[in-house]
Design an enzyme around this catalytic site. Structure first.
Site, PDB file in Angstrom:
ATOM      1  CE1 TYR A  97     -10.038   1.818  -7.557  1.00 25.24           C
ATOM      2  CE2 TYR A  97      -8.038   1.866  -8.875  1.00 25.24           C
ATOM      3  CZ  TYR A  97      -8.951   1.166  -8.107  1.00 25.24           C
ATOM      4  OH  TYR A  97      -8.764  -0.170  -7.897  1.00 25.24           O
ATOM      5  CD  GLU A 157       1.306  -9.216   1.712  1.00 29.61           C
ATOM      6  OE1 GLU A 157       0.292  -8.509   1.576  1.00 29.61           O
ATOM      7  OE2 GLU A 157       1.253 -10.411   1.956  1.00 29.61           O
ATOM      8  CB  CYS A 186     -18.589   2.835 -28.147  1.00 33.65           C
ATOM      9  SG  CYS A 186     -20.056   3.611 -28.772  1.00 33.65           S
ATOM     10  N   GLY A 213       0.783  -1.235   0.000  1.00 35.92           N
ATOM     11  CA  GLY A 213       0.000   0.000   0.000  1.00 35.92           C
ATOM     12  C   GLY A 213       0.810   1.278   0.000  1.00 35.92           C
TER      13      GLY A 213
HETATM   14  C1  LIG Z   1      -3.054  -8.286   0.606  1.00 37.35           C
HETATM   15  C2  LIG Z   1      -2.412  -7.289  -0.256  1.00 37.35           C
HETATM   16  N1  LIG Z   1      -1.076  -7.168  -0.221  1.00 37.35           N
HETATM   17  C3  LIG Z   1      -0.427  -6.280  -0.999  1.00 37.35           C
HETATM   18  C4  LIG Z   1      -1.117  -5.448  -1.856  1.00 37.35           C
HETATM   19  C5  LIG Z   1      -0.328  -4.504  -2.712  1.00 37.35           C
HETATM   20  O1  LIG Z   1      -0.698  -3.197  -2.533  1.00 37.35           O
HETATM   21  P1  LIG Z   1       0.102  -2.042  -3.291  1.00 37.35           P
HETATM   22  O2  LIG Z   1       0.206  -2.444  -4.701  1.00 37.35           O
HETATM   23  O3  LIG Z   1      -0.739  -0.837  -3.095  1.00 37.35           O
HETATM   24  O4  LIG Z   1       1.443  -1.941  -2.634  1.00 37.35           O
HETATM   25  C6  LIG Z   1      -2.508  -5.521  -1.910  1.00 37.35           C
HETATM   26  C7  LIG Z   1      -3.260  -4.614  -2.783  1.00 37.35           C
HETATM   27  O5  LIG Z   1      -4.411  -4.360  -2.677  1.00 37.35           O
HETATM   28  C8  LIG Z   1      -3.176  -6.479  -1.092  1.00 37.35           C
HETATM   29  O6  LIG Z   1      -4.505  -6.595  -1.120  1.00 37.35           O
END
Ligand SMILES: Cc1ncc(COP(=O)(O)O)c(C=O)c1O
Length: 445
Positions: free
Chosen positions: A346, A296, A373, A254
């Protein structure tokens, strides 16, 4: 020369530059040459940019084994190989992402499998391939995975996805850790504790830690800290009531990235230090062992590494009937919402530049629209662009490496564009452009 000819370095790939003749290159490869060879729209990845972001992230968190690339942002076998070569781990969010990762020979033990609706095939593949972690989303999955692991005669390492109830400061549609949403098990109701207890009771699961994800495009590091504090409370409860110290804590992805020149990049070193410190301090206060921190990131590793190149078609001036903006220029390109749904979904904004030459035009109110379209097929809604942009020119949108190709569609018979990677003057095709034959091949006569 206008500012429009300058590429904002924090938004464009690290190896993008404009040559003396006005042509933009990515890793020394001219974008017009690529557009000629692979047609447009075209996604161009700067391989060294991606690799350097992986290295930066790994360094910030204390090593590549702390970082799982969230492949949902962009997956292809080549990207999987780069992630592997950089020593990072990898997240799959669905069965076929896992299959692509395995097809690219990514070591299963360094894969984490996610999803709120993992079916039998997905769970079975996780177990049979020996993925490093399955992140359990719900109680039903817990029982099913235990059964499948039991049938295979193995003990499957798992984490439990919990909802820490932290409201990430981001777009409503992609905030994922408040209570009333589909992912994970609630901390607040005690359900997450019950699931952890159950994991520890059953024979074929090994609970290595808890997982949470507070949202996407998060710029305020407080959200991650607060989530860590809340989740670690559960570590303490598990320690005290069940006598178990969980080894790992996964705080998800995130990290926000700049799409527009006026946006700042998140300082990953600072955020990493804050997160690591928050985990250590909270663990100390709670008198538990600090777990190994996992993150992640998806977007922050891959989005900034690519640009999308489009060719300009129709250019027309439209009388708006509005007193404050009587005329707006509409510039049509040969892609649109099929290769970039984010503006429609978004309201996302992008930095756009002319990449086949310099411009010395006057900036005029302009909109960039696709060929679909659909009147909402707008990629740049409230732009100012030079008035010398003509049919045949090439425009490129920056920071398009994440959540675009992966969300692409075949609306209006669009074929998915080619994806290529450039590196010190060389080009590697990654995914070929679809053809009308690909579309027709699905027809059952
Ligand atoms: C469980 C989980 N991990 C990692 C991510 C990666 O998020 P980002 O690409 O915003 O770093 C997401 C994205 O929604 C996610 O749902």
């Amino acid at each position: 020369m206008t500012d429009f000819n300058e590429l904002p370095a924090h938004v464009w790939p690290r190896n993008a530059s404009r040559q003396e003749d006005g042509v933009v290159t990515v890793a020394e490869v001219p974008l017009p040459d690529l557009a000629e060879e692979f047609q447009t729209p075209l996604y161009v990845f700067d391989e060294d940019d991606f690799r350097s972001r992986c290295q930066d992230m790994a360094r910030a968190f204390g090593g590549p084994d702390h970082v799982h690339y969230a492949s949902k942002a962009f997956i292809s076998k080549k990207v999987v190989q780069w992630v592997n070569e950089e020593g990072l781990c990898l997240d799959a969010a669905a069965l076929n992402e896992l299959k692509i990762a395995l097809a690219a020979e990514f070591p299963a033990a360094r894969i984490t499998a996610h999803g709120n609706n993992k079916d039998e095939e997905y769970l079975r593949l996780c177990v049979d391939a020996g993925v490093g972690h399955v992140v359990i989303d719900n109680e039903q999955e817990l029982e099913e995975l235990n059964r499948i692991a039991g049938e295979a005669g193995v003990v499957q390492p798992v984490m439990i996805r919990v909802k820490p109830g932290v409201d990430a400061h981001t777009h409503e549609f992609i905030a994922t850790s408040h209570e009333d949403q589909k992912f994970g098990i609630s901390l607040a109701t005690g359900a997450a504790f019950a699931a952890a207890k159950r994991c520890l009771e059953v024979n074929n699961l090994h609970l290595s830690g808890l997982h949470c994800h507070v949202g996407s495009q998060v710029f305020n590091a407080e959200g991650f800290k607060l989530a860590a504090e809340r989740v670690l409370e559960l570590y303490r409860q598990i320690h005290t009531e069940l006598g178990v110290d969980l080894a790992e804590l996964d705080l998800g992805g995130g990290f926000g990235i700049p799409y527009m020149p006026y946006e700042e990049a998140l300082n990953i070193d600072r955020v990493a230090q804050d997160m690591l410190r928050a985990v250590d301090q909270t663990a100390e206060e709670l008198d538990i062992k600090a777990p190994f921190l996992l993150v992640e990131p998806g977007r922050s590793l891959v989005a900034g590494s690519a640009v999308t190149v489009y060719r300009v078609g129709t250019v027309k001036d439209v009388e708006t009937g509005k007193a404050d903006l009587p005329v707006r220029r509409y510039i049509s390109i040969d892609g649109g919402m099929s290769d970039n749904i984010r503006p429609a979904l978004y309201g996302s904004e992008y930095d756009v530049r002319l990449v086949n030459r310099f411009s010395d035009g006057e900036m005029v109110p302009s909109r960039i629209v696709g060929f679909h379209c659909e009147s909402g097929d707008i990629l740049l809604e409230e732009g100012e662009l030079p008035d010398d942009i003509q049919p045949g020119d090439l425009l490129a949108f920056a920071a398009t490496g994440g959540y675009q190709y992966m969300m692409s569609s075949r609306y209006n018979g669009a074929v998915r564009p080619a994806v290529v990677a450039t590196r010190v003057g060389n080009t590697k095709p990654m995914l070929r452009r679809e053809t009308i034959e690909d579309l027709l091949s699905l027809e059952v006569d």
